[in-house]
Design a protein around this motif. Structure first.
Motif, short mmCIF file in Angstrom:
data_model
loop_
_atom_site.label_atom_id
_atom_site.label_comp_id
_atom_site.label_asym_id
_atom_site.label_seq_id
_atom_site.Cartn_x
_atom_site.Cartn_y
_atom_site.Cartn_z
N GLU A 1 12.20 -18.99 3.82
CA GLU A 1 13.26 -18.57 2.89
C GLU A 1 13.42 -19.58 1.76
O GLU A 1 13.64 -19.22 0.60
N SER B 1 17.01 -15.43 0.99
CA SER B 1 17.11 -15.15 2.42
C SER B 1 16.34 -13.88 2.77
O SER B 1 16.18 -12.97 1.94
N LEU B 2 15.88 -13.83 4.00
CA LEU B 2 15.24 -12.62 4.50
C LEU B 2 16.25 -11.48 4.48
O LEU B 2 17.37 -11.63 4.99
N TYR C 1 9.41 -9.26 3.13
CA TYR C 1 9.65 -9.52 1.71
C TYR C 1 8.94 -8.49 0.84
O TYR C 1 9.47 -8.03 -0.17
#
Length: 438
Positions: A183, A189-190, A219
């Motif tokens: 991240e 952030s994921l 992602y």
């Protein structure tokens, strides 16, 4: 636990790196590989080798994604050796000869070669033997990597010239740290819920490279402002199965754990390992057969019903199929783990089998042999045989072993479960036998 990789610098959001995320997060120094502190920490075996200035030939044994390739590269860098990498999957004897010849030329110029052999267990015996002379004369420093038990997969001659170092699978905390580093590198952030994040860690099954690959897929696949729940995550990732090779160590380790949990009367642990194998795609009928074996080997006559239940569970799965039939196997697993244990029948069988092999030519005593012809009758076949049902207590007390052997004792029931009753019966018959034989 600290994470496996060094802290990266954040990348710009619009960057389009070509290298996989796991490769971009490789550490730059051995000290950064803190997921294997027993090897790379201040007192670790590899740290001591480097400090001593002498790197021996080693085999790195551990699950996938625990840093074997990374460690080999860093060892070469820390010791000033030329790094050469081959894979046993794609290499043969001709390839090895080229590598060895190149290493000899370098050594002539004062540079030693660290040869990293990935999947070294896949080389056959002759290929493994080819390493012996170049290891012995120092042409190369061998670093082999294997996911399989070296004791079973590598030649004794090669093992005697190397040191086996074991790498550990990453726990949930370590995998979580890797996601945090990813991240930081990706600058965001994921896009997953806490539950989905936990599912990702479970899917990675201790494999650091796998968890980063899963993160990269998330992602790539998510839309702006989208957050995946557990169902959405599974839909995108198509449910990556836990790392498990049904023909290799993962298979044997889990079936061993299941068997020992049943033997150790721990139904919770036994059920856990059974479900691990279900989840990994193991053939449920194989598990049913193993449960049948456990019922005979570890429970035996302490609970004669155990074998019937195990067989019924196997048949139930065969009838219902998956997933409905898996419950029957789970039920049998719990029953077997909860049953009283005895290996008396198993021990008796092995002892009797040894006796049969050692005394296979001995004839049974004549009094228990039939005499279908006059000649056999004249030779004494059947003489003196007493029909047990005509005797008091339906027990004659005769000896049935070959006369050259005398009476033997193989079966020794335990004082647990139904075998307690069998013990009483055998003691009763032994007393009658002594009485009637005078």
């Amino acid at each position: 636990m600290a994470d496996l990789f060094a802290s990266p610098e954040p990348e710009k959001q619009d960057a389009q790196p070509l290298r996989p995320l796991a490769d971009r997060l490789r550490p730059d120094t051995l000290a950064d590989v803190v997921g294997q502190q027993h090897l790379t920490g201040e007192e670790g075996a590899l740290t001591r080798m480097i400090e001593a200035g002498s790197l021996g030939n080693i085999i790195l044994w551990g699950p996938p994604g625990t840093g074997k390739t990374t460690i080999a590269r860093l060892l070469a860098g820390a010791t000033g050796l030329h790094f050469e990498q081959i894979s046993a999957i794609f290499s043969g004897v001709a390839d090895l000869k080229k590598v060895f010849d190149a290493a000899r030329l370098r050594l002539g110029n004062g540079v030693q070669t660290l040869l990293f052999v990935d999947e070294i267990h896949r080389f056959n015996r002759a290929q493994q033997d080819s390493f012996l002379p170049v290891v012995e004369d120092g042409t190369i420093v061998l670093v082999g990597a294997t996911t399989e038990n070296p004791s079973f997969e590598l030649n004794a001659a090669l093992l005697s010239r190397t040191r086996v170092l074991t790498l550990k699978r990453l726990d949930e905390e370590g995998l979580g740290s890797l996601l945090s580093r990813a991240e930081t590198l990706m600058g965001g952030s994921l896009p997953v819920t806490p539950e989905a994040r936990h599912t990702m860690l479970a899917m990675a099954d201790g494999d650091g490279r796998a968890v980063l690959t899963l993160a990269e897929e998330v992602y790539r696949a998510t839309k702006p402002d989208e957050t995946l729940d557990e169902a959405g995550l599974r839909a995108i990732l198509q449910r990556r199965a836990p790392i498990y090779d049904k023909s290799q160590d993962g298979h044997y380790n889990l079936i061993s754990a299941l068997h020992k949990s049943v033997r150790g009367s721990d139904p919770d642990a036994a059920l856990y390992y059974l479900c691990r194998m279900f989840d990994a795609g193991e053939d449920p009928l194989y598990l049913g057969r193993r449960l049948v074996r456990m019922a005979s080997e570890d429970i035996g006559l302490a609970d004669p019903q155990a074998l019937s239940i195990a067989l019924a569970a196997k048949d139930a799965y065969d009838y219902l199929g998956s997933p409905e039939g898996e419950l029957a196997l789970a039920q049998a697993c719990i029953y077997l783990a909860s049953a009283p244990k005895s290996n008396a029948a198993y021990t008796a069988f092995k002892a009797a089998m040894r006796a049969a092999r050692n005394n296979g030519s001995l004839l049974p005593p004549k009094h228990i042999l039939n005499a279908p012809t006059k000649l056999m009758s004249s030779e004494g076949y059947g003489d003196g045989y007493r029909y047990d049902h005509d005797e008091p207590d339906a027990f004659s007390g005769q000896d049935y072993f070959p006369s050259e052997m005398g009476r033997q004792s193989y079966y020794d029931p335990v004082e647990r479960g139904f075998e307690r009753e069998l013990r009483k019966r055998l003691d009763y018959w032994a007393a009658l036998r002594r009485e009637r034989q005078g």
